[in-house]
Design an enzyme around this catalytic site. Structure first.
Site, short mmCIF file in Angstrom:
data_model
loop_
_atom_site.label_atom_id
_atom_site.label_comp_id
_atom_site.label_asym_id
_atom_site.label_seq_id
_atom_site.Cartn_x
_atom_site.Cartn_y
_atom_site.Cartn_z
N ASP A 99 22.53 -18.95 49.98
CA ASP A 99 21.12 -19.27 50.18
C ASP A 99 20.80 -20.62 49.53
OD1 ASP A 99 18.52 -18.70 51.00
OD2 ASP A 99 18.01 -17.64 49.14
N HIS A 143 8.21 -19.32 46.96
CA HIS A 143 9.13 -18.55 46.13
C HIS A 143 8.41 -18.07 44.88
CE1 HIS A 143 12.45 -20.96 48.23
NE2 HIS A 143 12.61 -19.72 48.60
N HIS A 146 10.84 -17.51 54.26
CA HIS A 146 11.26 -17.43 52.85
C HIS A 146 10.07 -16.98 52.01
CE1 HIS A 146 15.28 -19.59 52.57
NE2 HIS A 146 15.02 -19.55 53.86
N GLY A 147 10.38 -16.64 50.74
CA GLY A 147 9.29 -16.30 49.81
C GLY A 147 8.64 -14.97 50.11
N GLY A 148 9.45 -13.98 50.47
CA GLY A 148 8.91 -12.68 50.87
C GLY A 148 8.10 -11.97 49.79
N ASN A 174 13.31 -13.41 53.78
CA ASN A 174 14.04 -13.50 52.50
C ASN A 174 13.24 -12.89 51.36
OD1 ASN A 174 15.76 -15.08 54.01
ND2 ASN A 174 15.93 -16.69 52.47
N VAL A 175 13.92 -12.08 50.56
CA VAL A 175 13.27 -11.42 49.42
C VAL A 175 14.16 -11.60 48.19
CG1 VAL A 175 12.37 -9.23 48.55
CG2 VAL A 175 12.32 -9.69 51.00
#
Ligand code: 13P
Length: 283
Positions: A82, A179, A207-209, A229-230
């Site tokens: 990542d 994030h 991103h930044g779940g 994404n988590v």
């Protein structure tokens, strides 16, 4: 498991109206918890190491562990590098059997971003490795430092240009997610997501779940997001659970006992996110 399989998984998710969740791990304990949770939910998932983890553990060890885990998993499991900021780390992970890598050159101008993505594509494609790039910026505090507001939003023409000139496999887009934890409710720009989704066929990544409300994640999935994404909530659950468990057990705690309790907490978080992505039962 290779990048071609991931391509199929993302296409299936797109057609089925769900997303593949990607979870960031720090070591083998949260790695194992994430995979067990996905197996119990019957969900296809990705599992990702960020550059700090790769530097700390080594691409060779991460790659070997990831390869063994992908082989053993009862669900489709895809290991990912990542947010690599260098072509070199992508190369290192490709050489250590990662089936997917992300090159994040979003801090550069579009031409430089395209150049780095093409360099990684050239290294990745002979090995069927899937490549993710980023256009626009993910806000918040993260491994890439603080990014507060400003020019984060993906430009539709930039996304289209990068895809046309790189043929990259998937694309993370800046639409207001961040994030880390959010202060207040995250404001996602769904209109921009919709525009990008109509301009390109490439699978899109959110991103930044952590901290995005379930209804917003699901709305984003309906509007074209194929991977979510988590990270932060996994790391925090891990550390907070270690602290709580050590406090409960007291002195002379045995690692395996502490970790089996910690893993249950991580698994519960992972399962929630799998359901948020509507990926349960999709393996
Ligand atoms: P969070 O840490 O905010 O969940 O974001 C994770 C991420 O986007 C990793 O690439």
């Amino acid at each position: 498991m290779d990048g071609l399989t991931l391509k199929k998984l993302l296409k299936k998710a797109d057609e089925g109206g769900y997303a593949i969740p990607s979870f960031n791990y720090s070591d083998i304990w949260d790695f194992m918890a994430i995979v067990e949770a996905a197996e119990e939910e019957g969900a296809p998932i990705m599992i990702a190491s960020n550059p700090l983890v790769v530097k700390a553990i080594g691409a060779d060890c991460c790659g070997a562990f990831g390869t063994a885990a992908m082989k053993r998993a009862k669900i489709p499991l895809v290991h990912l590098l990542d947010h690599s900021f260098t072509v070199e780390m992508c190369e290192d992970c490709i050489n250590n059997n990662y089936p997917s890598v992300m090159i994040d050159a979003s801090k550069y101008d579009l031409e430089t971003n395209i150049k780095y993505v093409n360099e990684v594509m050239a290294l990745a494609k002979p090995h069927n490795v899937h490549v993710e790039a980023e256009v626009g910026k993910i806000k918040g505090k993260g491994i890439e430092g603080d990014f507060k507001g400003g020019d984060f939003l993906v430009q539709v023409e930039d996304a289209a240009e990068l895809v046309k000139r790189t043929n990259v496999d998937s694309l993370a887009i800046g639409i207001g997610s961040a994030h880390g934890f959010y202060q207040g409710k995250p404001q996602l720009n769904f209109e921009r997501l919709n525009e990008v989704n109509h301009a390109i066929d490439t699978p899109l990544v959110l991103h930044g779940g952590t901290g995005i409300p379930r209804e917003d994640v699901q709305k984003a999935i309906k509007m074209g997001i194929n991977k979510v994404n988590v990270g932060t909530i996994i790391h925090c659950t891990y550390m907070n659970s270690v602290r709580a468990e050590l406090n409960r057990v007291g002195d002379n705690a045995y690692t395996l006992d502490v970790m089996s309790a910690v893993k249950e907490n991580i698994k519960n978080v992972v399962k929630e996110w799998i359901r948020t992505c509507m990926a349960n039962g999709k393996a």
